[in-house]
Design a protein around this motif. Structure first.
Motif, PDB file in Angstrom:
ATOM      1  N   LEU A 161       0.994  -0.937  -0.272  1.00  0.00           N
ATOM      2  CA  LEU A 161      -0.146   0.118  -0.326  1.00  0.00           C
ATOM      3  C   LEU A 161       1.390   1.336  -0.482  1.00  0.00           C
ATOM      4  CD1 LEU A 161      -2.650   1.438   0.200  1.00  0.00           C
ATOM      5  CD2 LEU A 161      -2.840   0.979   2.453  1.00  0.00           C
ATOM      6  N   ILE A 162       2.216   1.535   0.506  1.00  0.00           N
ATOM      7  CA  ILE A 162       2.968   2.684   1.300  1.00  0.00           C
ATOM      8  C   ILE A 162       3.614   3.180  -0.469  1.00  0.00           C
ATOM      9  CG2 ILE A 162       4.762   3.335   1.871  1.00  0.00           C
ATOM     10  CD1 ILE A 162       3.595   1.912   4.778  1.00  0.00           C
ATOM     11  N   THR A 163       3.919   1.444  -1.118  1.00  0.00           N
ATOM     12  CA  THR A 163       4.584   1.602  -3.169  1.00  0.00           C
ATOM     13  C   THR A 163       3.504   2.425  -3.396  1.00  0.00           C
ATOM     14  OG1 THR A 163       5.834  -0.150  -2.428  1.00  0.00           O
ATOM     15  CG2 THR A 163       5.792   0.398  -4.495  1.00  0.00           C
ATOM     16  N   LEU A 164       2.318   1.651  -2.988  1.00  0.00           N
ATOM     17  CA  LEU A 164       1.327   2.396  -4.810  1.00  0.00           C
ATOM     18  C   LEU A 164       0.878   4.126  -4.151  1.00  0.00           C
ATOM     19  CD1 LEU A 164      -1.469  -0.094  -4.285  1.00  0.00           C
ATOM     20  CD2 LEU A 164      -0.250   0.675  -5.946  1.00  0.00           C
ATOM     21  N   LEU A 165       0.786   4.235  -2.904  1.00  0.00           N
ATOM     22  CA  LEU A 165       0.477   5.722  -2.355  1.00  0.00           C
ATOM     23  C   LEU A 165       2.075   6.617  -2.703  1.00  0.00           C
ATOM     24  CD1 LEU A 165      -0.222   5.492   1.425  1.00  0.00           C
ATOM     25  CD2 LEU A 165      -1.835   5.772  -0.803  1.00  0.00           C
ATOM     26  N   GLY A 166       3.518   5.487  -2.860  1.00  0.00           N
ATOM     27  CA  GLY A 166       4.230   6.657  -3.372  1.00  0.00           C
ATOM     28  C   GLY A 166       4.172   6.533  -4.561  1.00  0.00           C
ATOM     29  N   ALA A 167       4.506   5.994  -5.213  1.00  0.00           N
ATOM     30  CA  ALA A 167       4.056   6.452  -7.141  1.00  0.00           C
ATOM     31  C   ALA A 167       2.801   6.966  -7.192  1.00  0.00           C
ATOM     32  CB  ALA A 167       3.222   4.709  -7.628  1.00  0.00           C
ATOM     33  N   LEU A 168       1.500   6.887  -6.142  1.00  0.00           N
ATOM     34  CA  LEU A 168       0.777   8.222  -6.790  1.00  0.00           C
ATOM     35  C   LEU A 168       0.769   9.183  -5.830  1.00  0.00           C
ATOM     36  CD1 LEU A 168      -2.298   8.899  -6.833  1.00  0.00           C
ATOM     37  CD2 LEU A 168      -2.416   8.847  -3.890  1.00  0.00           C
ATOM     38  N   ALA A 169       1.797   9.362  -5.348  1.00  0.00           N
ATOM     39  CA  ALA A 169       3.186  11.333  -5.207  1.00  0.00           C
ATOM     40  C   ALA A 169       3.540  11.201  -6.643  1.00  0.00           C
ATOM     41  CB  ALA A 169       3.730  11.318  -3.650  1.00  0.00           C
ATOM     42  N   VAL A 170       4.305  10.636  -7.076  1.00  0.00           N
ATOM     43  CA  VAL A 170       5.176  10.833  -8.249  1.00  0.00           C
ATOM     44  C   VAL A 170       4.304  11.441  -9.564  1.00  0.00           C
ATOM     45  CG1 VAL A 170       6.540  10.070 -10.290  1.00  0.00           C
ATOM     46  CG2 VAL A 170       6.917   8.858  -7.669  1.00  0.00           C
ATOM     47  N   PHE A 171       3.031  10.558  -9.205  1.00  0.00           N
ATOM     48  CA  PHE A 171       1.791  10.752 -10.689  1.00  0.00           C
ATOM     49  C   PHE A 171       1.271  12.296 -10.090  1.00  0.00           C
ATOM     50  CE2 PHE A 171      -2.307  10.751 -11.931  1.00  0.00           C
ATOM     51  CZ  PHE A 171      -2.509  10.990 -12.839  1.00  0.00           C
ATOM     52  N   LEU A 172       1.057  12.910  -9.371  1.00  0.00           N
ATOM     53  CA  LEU A 172       0.905  13.887  -9.235  1.00  0.00           C
ATOM     54  C   LEU A 172       1.821  14.741  -9.224  1.00  0.00           C
ATOM     55  CD1 LEU A 172      -1.494  13.439  -5.759  1.00  0.00           C
ATOM     56  CD2 LEU A 172      -2.082  13.770  -7.397  1.00  0.00           C
ATOM     57  N   LEU A 173       3.330  14.934  -9.242  1.00  0.00           N
ATOM     58  CA  LEU A 173       4.102  15.251  -9.486  1.00  0.00           C
ATOM     59  C   LEU A 173       3.732  16.580 -10.964  1.00  0.00           C
ATOM     60  CD1 LEU A 173       7.275  14.236  -7.884  1.00  0.00           C
ATOM     61  CD2 LEU A 173       6.400  16.914  -7.278  1.00  0.00           C
ATOM     62  N   GLY A 174       3.189  15.557 -11.751  1.00  0.00           N
ATOM     63  CA  GLY A 174       3.338  15.621 -12.813  1.00  0.00           C
ATOM     64  C   GLY A 174       1.748  16.439 -13.087  1.00  0.00           C
ATOM     65  N   ARG A 175       1.094  16.747 -12.282  1.00  0.00           N
ATOM     66  CA  ARG A 175      -0.554  17.168 -12.825  1.00  0.00           C
ATOM     67  C   ARG A 175       0.140  18.874 -11.600  1.00  0.00           C
ATOM     68  NH1 ARG A 175      -4.336  14.504 -13.500  1.00  0.00           N
ATOM     69  NH2 ARG A 175      -5.593  16.403 -12.980  1.00  0.00           N
ATOM     70  N   PRO A 176      -0.637  20.108 -12.446  1.00  0.00           N
ATOM     71  CA  PRO A 176      -0.397  21.186 -12.071  1.00  0.00           C
ATOM     72  C   PRO A 176      -0.992  21.557 -10.778  1.00  0.00           C
ATOM     73  CG  PRO A 176      -1.719  21.552 -13.377  1.00  0.00           C
ATOM     74  CD  PRO A 176      -1.111  19.737 -13.493  1.00  0.00           C
ATOM     75  N   GLY A 177      -0.794  21.633  -9.411  1.00  0.00           N
ATOM     76  CA  GLY A 177      -1.169  22.369  -8.229  1.00  0.00           C
ATOM     77  C   GLY A 177      -2.179  23.348  -8.143  1.00  0.00           C
ATOM     78  N   ARG A 178      -2.900  24.477  -7.204  1.00  0.00           N
ATOM     79  CA  ARG A 178      -3.502  25.332  -7.247  1.00  0.00           C
ATOM     80  C   ARG A 178      -2.446  26.610  -7.414  1.00  0.00           C
ATOM     81  NH1 ARG A 178      -4.261  29.242  -3.176  1.00  0.00           N
ATOM     82  NH2 ARG A 178      -2.750  26.763  -1.440  1.00  0.00           N
ATOM     83  N   ARG A 179      -0.911  26.277  -6.611  1.00  0.00           N
ATOM     84  CA  ARG A 179      -0.505  27.122  -6.951  1.00  0.00           C
ATOM     85  C   ARG A 179      -0.057  27.393  -8.463  1.00  0.00           C
ATOM     86  NH1 ARG A 179       2.025  29.896  -2.186  1.00  0.00           N
ATOM     87  NH2 ARG A 179       0.586  28.478  -0.434  1.00  0.00           N
ATOM     88  N   THR A 180       0.519  26.131  -8.273  1.00  0.00           N
ATOM     89  CA  THR A 180       1.205  26.066 -10.439  1.00  0.00           C
ATOM     90  C   THR A 180      -0.124  26.953 -11.194  1.00  0.00           C
ATOM     91  OG1 THR A 180       2.460  24.356  -9.287  1.00  0.00           O
ATOM     92  CG2 THR A 180       1.911  25.197 -11.984  1.00  0.00           C
ATOM     93  N   THR A 181      -1.362  26.490 -11.101  1.00  0.00           N
ATOM     94  CA  THR A 181      -2.461  26.934 -11.950  1.00  0.00           C
ATOM     95  C   THR A 181      -2.584  28.420 -11.623  1.00  0.00           C
ATOM     96  OG1 THR A 181      -3.443  24.587 -11.352  1.00  0.00           O
ATOM     97  CG2 THR A 181      -4.464  26.604 -12.733  1.00  0.00           C
ATOM     98  N   GLU A 182      -2.134  29.137 -10.464  1.00  0.00           N
ATOM     99  CA  GLU A 182      -2.785  30.415 -10.666  1.00  0.00           C
ATOM    100  C   GLU A 182      -1.604  31.526 -11.083  1.00  0.00           C
ATOM    101  OE1 GLU A 182      -3.122  30.603  -7.050  1.00  0.00           O
ATOM    102  OE2 GLU A 182      -4.945  30.198  -5.943  1.00  0.00           O
ATOM    103  N   SER A 183      -0.186  30.325 -11.284  1.00  0.00           N
ATOM    104  CA  SER A 183       0.440  31.431 -12.183  1.00  0.00           C
ATOM    105  C   SER A 183       0.943  31.256 -12.819  1.00  0.00           C
ATOM    106  CB  SER A 183       2.124  31.123 -11.223  1.00  0.00           C
ATOM    107  OG  SER A 183       2.486  29.862 -11.247  1.00  0.00           O
ATOM    108  N   ALA A 184       0.727  30.004 -13.848  1.00  0.00           N
ATOM    109  CA  ALA A 184       1.028  29.191 -15.500  1.00  0.00           C
ATOM    110  C   ALA A 184      -0.252  30.395 -16.148  1.00  0.00           C
ATOM    111  CB  ALA A 184       0.886  28.076 -14.856  1.00  0.00           C
ATOM    112  N   PRO A 185       0.479  30.551 -17.208  1.00  0.00           N
ATOM    113  CA  PRO A 185      -0.839  30.614 -18.278  1.00  0.00           C
ATOM    114  C   PRO A 185      -1.306  29.698 -18.343  1.00  0.00           C
ATOM    115  CG  PRO A 185       1.831  30.705 -19.118  1.00  0.00           C
ATOM    116  CD  PRO A 185       1.560  30.006 -17.790  1.00  0.00           C
ATOM    117  N   ALA A 186      -2.592  30.022 -18.470  1.00  0.00           N
ATOM    118  CA  ALA A 186      -4.315  29.853 -19.040  1.00  0.00           C
ATOM    119  C   ALA A 186      -4.315  28.997 -20.217  1.00  0.00           C
ATOM    120  CB  ALA A 186      -5.944  30.948 -19.475  1.00  0.00           C
TER     121      ALA A 186
END
Length: 503
Positions: free
Chosen positions: A240-265
């Protein structure tokens, strides 16, 4: 605090570590990493000089890559159609490189028999499940690259996770009692916690190795114990912990709230970015790397550290610094050698020395109850015993090679100097270059790799953690924008504007 550097600010001499990663370099790294993990799989449990030589060559390659900033300037000259094509079409080059790497991983799974206690038939079936999962992900990555839509890659990643869980279940079911002291100590430590026992004062029953010491820090046992309590085996928690780590790596590629606010539309609404594709492939690669079957079966605990470091990286990317400190503190409270990374993170202005000190203090609070309960037992198990532990002649390190090939035991001051030189180089470069998250992770991998090579014992699992850090760094890296995607959405907020230490 280092003054912030605005992304649009003119800078005649941009910092090398903030340049975008080369598609060709990324493809080469993927192939070398896969070869390295195939060699590590073969190394369990046997010493061969050629294995050590390959590790040293890979360490030199990693060092050159990291020192060079793991990036190239945007293509401006006429160095040839090959380089020009790669720089102008990064999505195709990186996407198809990822797919080819996963095909290579599948081939390694079905052609190389890892160390296992399963019957030949059981081992063959398990390896084919891992191979099938890798092939599914390769097809999804290739299709997403071709169609410029992330949907196929996302579906393939989900199927790869299912394949990983299926293979892990087969391994746990077919080898319910692996003959290794790691699994036995974790199981019995979990049982002891329910009875109010101190793991550092316990003796282990039927352990084929260490019988009177718990050589990890306490949170290794604590975080994995629910697997024993709820499902009868700590390896379920590791899965389970390995899957959670993989999920965190996957989310690294998705823009977060701060990235979305600062990046071009137009960038944030793009159907495809190179980083999103790489992060998806990297998350799946962590689940199917060569040797994963042995790691699951033997209950090696490095996936726990991977998940903590991936969580730290994701929290830093999202600018959630308290969460980053908690994730890193959990790792520090689980295994001792992660402490060597703290000085590197302390001089990185995004994390900073105040947060590094706070993280160390939080880790100290985590382990304090066990230290108070029996300081002498804990110091013996986690420090003294490891220092006095005899070299294991079947480990593939430079230290062991010197013993086996030259009948010479390298002195501590020499091996320690190698680690300190690498650590000092990392501190100096990170402090002076102020690199992005990806290059900080690569410096961390470099420090751990050198520490492994000069150690009295280092096996597949320690080298796997180095590989995992490199994979995470690929998910966190900045890539040239795909031509059809407009401005690149991969702007690194942590590489542009350090977070104030008080926030």
């Amino acid at each position: 605090m280092v003054p912030p550097s605005l992304p649009d600010q003119a800078d005649p001499q941009p910092r090398p570590a903030l340049r975008r990663s080369s598609p060709i370099a990324t493809g080469v790294v993927l192939v070398l990493l896969t070869i390295g993990m195939a060699v590590a799989t073969h190394s369990v449990v046997r010493y061969r000089l050629w294995i050590v030589v390959i590790y040293v060559v890979l360490a030199v390659a990693l060092g050159l890559w990291v020192v060079a900033g793991s990036a190239r300037k945007p293509f401006t000259g006429s160095a040839g159609s090959f380089l020009e094509s790669a720089q102008r079409s990064p999505l195709q080059w990186i996407g198809y490189s990822l797919a080819a790497t996963l095909v290579l991983v599948a081939v390694i799974h079905v052609t190389m028999r890892p160390y296992t206690y399963l019957t030949p038939g059981q081992g063959w079936l398990t390896r084919w499940v891992f191979a099938a999962a890798a092939l599914v992900l390769a097809a999804g990555i290739a299709l997403s690259t071709l169609r410029r839509r992330l949907g196929p890659a996302y579906v393939a990643l989900g199927l790869t996770a299912v394949g990983y869980v299926t293979a892990a279940a087969m391994l746990i079911h077919w080898d319910p009692e692996p003959k290794i002291d790691v699994w036995i100590t974790l199981q019995q430590a979990a049982d002891g916690m329910l009875e109010g026992k101190n793991m550092y004062a316990q003796n282990w029953t039927n352990s084929p190795g260490v019988q009177d010491a718990f050589t990890y820090l306490p949170f290794t046992a604590l975080l994995l114990a629910p697997g024993r309590w709820l499902a009868g085996d700590v390896r379920w928690a590791l899965t389970l912990i390995t899957l959670l780590g993989a999920l965190a790596v996957f989310l690294l590629g998705r823009p977060g709230r701060r990235t979305t606010e600062s990046a071009p539309a137009e960038a944030t609404h793009s159907p495809m970015t190179v980083r999103a594709l790489v992060a998806t492939g990297a998350a799946g690669l962590l689940l199917v790397l060569p040797g994963t079957a042995t790691q699951v079966e033997q209950a090696w605990t490095e996936p726990l550290l991977m998940a903590c470091l991936a969580g730290w990286a994701l929290a830093v990317r999202r600018r959630q610094m308290v969460l980053a400190m908690i994730c890193l503190a959990l790792g520090l409270a689980s295994k001792q050698h992660l402490a060597v990374l703290l000085p590197v993170l302390a001089v990185w202005p995004v994390f900073g020395w105040r947060r590094a000190i706070g993280t160390a203090g939080l880790a100290g609070v985590f382990v304090l109850p066990w230290f108070i309960a029996s300081p002498s037992d804990m110091l013996h198990d986690t420090v003294t015993m490891l220092i006095d532990f005899q070299p294991l002649i079947f480990a593939n390190t430079v230290f062991i090679a010197a013993i086996n090939e030259l009948s010479w035991t390298p002195p501590f001051y020499l091996t320690g100097a190698a680690v300190l030189f690498t650590l000092g180089s990392a501190i100096r470069r990170v402090h002076r270059q102020q690199p992005d998250l990806a290059n900080v992770l690569r410096w961390a991998a470099m420090v751990l790799l050198v520490a492994n090579l000069v150690n009295k014992q280092a096996f597949y699992n320690q080298y796997w953690l180095v590989a995992a850090l490199i994979v995470i760094s690929l998910a966190a890296a900045r890539y040239p924008a795909a031509e059809e995607s407009g401005p690149d959405a991969d702007t690194d907020s942590e590489a542009v504007e350090p977070v104030p230490q008080g926030s």
